[in-house]
Design an enzyme around this catalytic site. Structure first.
Site, PDB file in Angstrom:
ATOM      1  N   GLY A 118      63.679  47.181  -4.146  1.00  0.00           N
ATOM      2  CA  GLY A 118      64.011  48.183  -3.133  1.00  0.00           C
ATOM      3  C   GLY A 118      63.793  49.602  -3.628  1.00  0.00           C
ATOM      4  O   GLY A 118      63.932  49.865  -4.823  1.00  0.00           O
ATOM      5  N   ARG A 137      59.023  42.639  -3.424  1.00  0.00           N
ATOM      6  CA  ARG A 137      59.906  41.823  -4.259  1.00  0.00           C
ATOM      7  C   ARG A 137      59.181  40.593  -4.829  1.00  0.00           C
ATOM      8  O   ARG A 137      59.820  39.615  -5.226  1.00  0.00           O
ATOM      9  CB  ARG A 137      61.117  41.366  -3.450  1.00  0.00           C
ATOM     10  CG  ARG A 137      62.049  42.491  -3.070  1.00  0.00           C
ATOM     11  CD  ARG A 137      63.406  41.997  -2.613  1.00  0.00           C
ATOM     12  NE  ARG A 137      64.230  43.106  -2.198  1.00  0.00           N
ATOM     13  CZ  ARG A 137      64.903  43.900  -3.034  1.00  0.00           C
ATOM     14  NH1 ARG A 137      64.856  43.679  -4.330  1.00  0.00           N
ATOM     15  NH2 ARG A 137      65.623  44.894  -2.582  1.00  0.00           N
ATOM     16  N   ASP A 171      66.086  41.977 -12.059  1.00  0.00           N
ATOM     17  CA  ASP A 171      65.108  40.890 -11.960  1.00  0.00           C
ATOM     18  C   ASP A 171      63.697  41.367 -12.328  1.00  0.00           C
ATOM     19  O   ASP A 171      62.939  40.645 -12.975  1.00  0.00           O
ATOM     20  CB  ASP A 171      65.104  40.309 -10.538  1.00  0.00           C
ATOM     21  CG  ASP A 171      66.338  39.447 -10.280  1.00  0.00           C
ATOM     22  OD1 ASP A 171      66.842  38.831 -11.243  1.00  0.00           O
ATOM     23  OD2 ASP A 171      66.810  39.403  -9.133  1.00  0.00           O
ATOM     24  N   LYS A 175      65.714  51.043 -12.559  1.00  0.00           N
ATOM     25  CA  LYS A 175      65.850  51.541 -11.186  1.00  0.00           C
ATOM     26  C   LYS A 175      66.779  50.638 -10.391  1.00  0.00           C
ATOM     27  O   LYS A 175      66.722  49.423 -10.533  1.00  0.00           O
ATOM     28  CB  LYS A 175      64.472  51.555 -10.520  1.00  0.00           C
ATOM     29  CG  LYS A 175      64.488  51.751  -9.033  1.00  0.00           C
ATOM     30  CD  LYS A 175      63.813  50.644  -8.221  1.00  0.00           C
ATOM     31  CE  LYS A 175      64.463  49.309  -8.229  1.00  0.00           C
ATOM     32  NZ  LYS A 175      64.110  48.412  -7.131  1.00  0.00           N
ATOM     33  N   THR A 176      67.626  51.147  -9.623  1.00  0.00           N
ATOM     34  CA  THR A 176      68.311  50.475  -8.514  1.00  0.00           C
ATOM     35  C   THR A 176      69.481  51.345  -8.070  1.00  0.00           C
ATOM     36  O   THR A 176      70.255  51.820  -8.898  1.00  0.00           O
ATOM     37  CB  THR A 176      68.824  49.045  -8.825  1.00  0.00           C
ATOM     38  OG1 THR A 176      69.535  48.582  -7.676  1.00  0.00           O
ATOM     39  CG2 THR A 176      69.728  48.933 -10.032  1.00  0.00           C
ATOM     40  N   ASP A 209      71.917  50.241  -6.738  1.00  0.00           N
ATOM     41  CA  ASP A 209      73.135  49.436  -6.901  1.00  0.00           C
ATOM     42  C   ASP A 209      73.929  49.792  -8.158  1.00  0.00           C
ATOM     43  O   ASP A 209      75.122  49.493  -8.240  1.00  0.00           O
ATOM     44  CB  ASP A 209      72.784  47.941  -6.963  1.00  0.00           C
ATOM     45  CG  ASP A 209      72.214  47.433  -5.653  1.00  0.00           C
ATOM     46  OD1 ASP A 209      72.037  48.245  -4.728  1.00  0.00           O
ATOM     47  OD2 ASP A 209      71.942  46.229  -5.551  1.00  0.00           O
ATOM     48  N   MET A 257      75.713  49.506   0.709  1.00  0.00           N
ATOM     49  CA  MET A 257      74.788  48.683  -0.075  1.00  0.00           C
ATOM     50  C   MET A 257      75.286  48.484  -1.501  1.00  0.00           C
ATOM     51  O   MET A 257      76.130  49.234  -1.978  1.00  0.00           O
ATOM     52  CB  MET A 257      73.408  49.315  -0.104  1.00  0.00           C
ATOM     53  CG  MET A 257      72.449  48.550   0.750  1.00  0.00           C
ATOM     54  SD  MET A 257      70.773  49.088   0.525  1.00  0.00           S
ATOM     55  CE  MET A 257      69.997  48.092   1.788  1.00  0.00           C
ATOM     56  N   GLY A 258      74.674  47.551  -2.136  1.00  0.00           N
ATOM     57  CA  GLY A 258      75.035  47.174  -3.499  1.00  0.00           C
ATOM     58  C   GLY A 258      75.153  45.670  -3.472  1.00  0.00           C
ATOM     59  O   GLY A 258      76.233  45.149  -3.208  1.00  0.00           O
TER      60      GLY A 258
HETATM   61  P1  FBP Z   1      66.965  46.598  -5.949  1.00  0.00           P
HETATM   62  O1  FBP Z   1      67.915  45.781  -6.755  1.00  0.00           O
HETATM   63  O2  FBP Z   1      65.617  46.053  -5.878  1.00  0.00           O
HETATM   64  O3  FBP Z   1      66.982  48.032  -6.384  1.00  0.00           O
HETATM   65  O4  FBP Z   1      67.461  46.624  -4.436  1.00  0.00           O
HETATM   66  C1  FBP Z   1      68.771  46.864  -4.132  1.00  0.00           C
HETATM   67  C2  FBP Z   1      69.039  46.816  -2.664  1.00  0.00           C
HETATM   68  O5  FBP Z   1      68.952  48.089  -2.089  1.00  0.00           O
HETATM   69  C3  FBP Z   1      70.400  46.186  -2.405  1.00  0.00           C
HETATM   70  O6  FBP Z   1      71.402  47.156  -2.412  1.00  0.00           O
HETATM   71  C4  FBP Z   1      70.194  45.487  -1.097  1.00  0.00           C
HETATM   72  O7  FBP Z   1      71.028  44.366  -0.978  1.00  0.00           O
HETATM   73  C5  FBP Z   1      68.767  45.045  -1.166  1.00  0.00           C
HETATM   74  O8  FBP Z   1      68.107  45.982  -1.966  1.00  0.00           O
HETATM   75  C6  FBP Z   1      68.096  44.990   0.178  1.00  0.00           C
HETATM   76  O9  FBP Z   1      66.863  44.403   0.033  1.00  0.00           O
HETATM   77  P2  FBP Z   1      65.644  44.581   1.009  1.00  0.00           P
HETATM   78  O10 FBP Z   1      65.051  45.926   0.758  1.00  0.00           O
HETATM   79  O11 FBP Z   1      64.711  43.511   0.583  1.00  0.00           O
HETATM   80  O12 FBP Z   1      66.162  44.437   2.386  1.00  0.00           O
END
Ligand code: FBP
Length: 532
Positions: free
Chosen positions: A72, A136, A167, A193-194, A196, A241-242
């Protein structure tokens, strides 16, 4: 002039110890790695921790480097690329940076663009990952590893930088190990990066993007709190989110002081069931009603669902069922899917499943992400809690309860990075180039002293192998990076616990307002509260 144009002109503030490309590397003793991990990563697990200091490092010729985003978006990603670009050009103006398109797909399909000054200048200090895109896609099969190898070979890459979460950095180490085993020169480096905030340890205080996302959400939470105080008639249930950890909810709680906050890790430790959580919220609503306060702010981490003990067990069973009967499952209609899983679940999980509203049941059966995770952002926990609290209060006719559901997630992932993230990301880009220039592989970049003034920031490199642990993924044991959860003995959580009781009744809301880019540095350059 627009803010968009002004932000492009911002020059990130990083210390000369990081911007200087003539760095010397100090190697610490080898980092301890578990035997099982050592066996999997024979070539990359015996690596020291690296610190970069000014001085004379290796003389590098020009470097050819590829970069990709994975997962993300998180604010600041473009500044990592800008940092890599500027540092590579500083090392040798002939250096080339290739941006793989659409995340790991780009390296599998050999789809890339050459990053030029004109191109990157247009994206400096901007949010999003749209310069090259992200995905992803997981690189996990032998065939995919070979495809990646062929493509780095065809570009003759010295280095590959993977900007991603736990991941994706796990993937980075598998690739580093594979390239070494195949005797090819491409070194692989990860960047934390994230939004979360769950990719961290004693060296990585926080992943990039977290600061900005929390500032964006906190502005909106503060606005809702003011609205609630003004109209005095709504309860705002805000899912944040998180995916796994509750760091975002904790940081936003400390920034805004809402009435009620769920912290997944605490709920799991106390083995609190959904019914108890619902009772706690209802109790707060009743207490506040007695004071004529029929409004409030409730924060819910999106990952909460996996921390509620009985639902965690249920999801574990569902994951197994979904992976064992993948093909069959695809051909079913919704109703058939539900009947099928009910026939396979244990009695206790069946009970938990049936307790959930139909919509949530369906959401729990949605396709897992490529890493086998439940897509918690698609599960409407805020609505689930509203429904259940309504049910709980249905016999209390004198209690006014008007709830509104919100989900703050995607709004925070592509915002203009705060100055903290803009600086941090640019510095990470320089550290990534330094690691490659010095010829190391299987590392993740880090900046120490992030909670101090920028002048004290220093570049570090952590062996990815030291961050691995064994976990069950898709029914099999696998080496992956351990997610960092909220530390219930840590200072931020303790601070929250010492304050939260007051927040239930008193309206102690704080209104952080929008991210500030100009003015007093205390306002513009602040770091997240949880790392202070
Ligand atoms: P990353 O771990 O790839 O940084 O993504 C985190 C996140 O934003 C989470 O908070 C959320 O659950 C998920 O991505 C949402 O995923 P998507 O973008 O595939 O809907």
């Amino acid at each position: 002039m627009s803010l968009q144009a002004l932000r492009k002109e911002y020059i990130p503030n990083i210390p000369c110890e990081i911007s200087d490309i003539n760095i010397t590397v100090q190697e610490s003793s080898l980092v301890k790695v578990d035997k099982k991990i050592e066996n999997i990563f024979e070539k990359t697990s015996k690596s020291p921790l690296l610190s970069f200091i000014s001085g004379k490092g290796k003389k590098a010729n020009f470097l050819k480097v590829g970069v990709l985003f994975s997962g993300g978006p998180a604010p600041g990603g473009h500044n990592v690329i800008a940092g890599v670009f500027d540092s590579l050009k500083k090392i040798d103006n002939r250096s080339q940076l290739y941006g793989f398109l659409n995340g790991p797909d780009g390296i599998l399909k050999n789809k890339y663009i050459v990053i030029t000054k004109e191109l990157i200048d247009n994206y400096r200090n901007c949010g999003g990952f749209d310069l090259i895109g992200s995905s992803r896609t997981k690189i996990e099969t032998e065939e995919q590893f070979k495809q990646a190898l062929n493509n780095v070979k065809s570009l003759d890459l010295d280095g590959l930088i993977i900007i991603g979460g736990d991941d994706s950095n796990t993937n980075a180490l598998y690739l580093a190990e594979f390239f070494l085993k195949e005797n090819f020169k491409t070194k692989v480096v990860g960047v934390p990066k994230t939004i979360d905030g769950d990719l961290k340890n004693e060296y990585i205080l926080i992943s990039f993007g977290f600061d900005t996302a929390c500032k964006v959400y906190s502005e909106m939470i503060g606005n809702l709190a003011r609205d609630a105080m003004s109209s005095k008639k709504y309860y705002h249930f805000i899912k944040l989110m998180g995916r796994s950890a509750s760091h975002i909810a904790l940081e936003c709680a400390l920034k805004t002081q809402p009435n009620f906050v769920l912290i997944g890790e605490e709920i799991f430790k106390g083995k609190k069931g959904l019914d108890q959580i619902v009772k706690d919220i209802a109790e707060m609503v009743i207490k506040r009603a007695k004071q004529n306060k029929n409004y409030g702010i409730i924060l819910i981490p999106e990952g909460i669902i996996e921390f509620i003990y009985e639902i965690k067990m249920l999801i574990g069973e569902l994951n197994k069922i979904l992976s064992s009967y993948e093909k069959k499952f695809k051909s079913f209609e919704d109703k058939e899917k539900i009947d099928f899983v009910l026939s396979k679940l244990s009695n206790s999980s069946k009970k938990s499943f049936l307790y959930l509203p139909k919509d949530i049941q369906k959401q729990l059966l949605l396709k897992r992400d490529p890493h086998g995770n439940v897509q918690v952002s698609q599960i409407e926990t805020e609505k689930l809690l509203i429904d259940k609290v309504k049910e709980e209060l249905k016999n209390k006719k004198d209690i006014k309860f008007n709830p509104i559901a919100h989900f703050f997630g995607y709004e925070g992932r592509a915002s203009f990075p705060s100055n903290f993230d803009a600086n941090y990301c640019y510095a990470l880009g320089f550290v990534a180039s330094s690691i490659l220039k010095e010829g190391y592989t299987g590392y993740i970049c880090a900046i120490s002293n992030l909670n101090k003034s920028v002048n004290e920031w220093r570049g570090k490199a952590i062996p990815l192998a030291s961050m691995m642990n064994m976990e069950i993924r898709k029914g099999k044991e696998k080496a992956v990076i351990k997610k960092a959860l909220v530390d219930l003995k840590g200072k931020p959580f303790e601070m929250f616990v010492s304050l939260r009781d007051k927040w239930i009744i008193e309206d102690n809301y704080k209104y952080p307002g929008p991210i500030q880019f100009f003015g007093d540095k205390k306002l513009t350059d602040s770091c997240p509260i949880i790392i202070k």
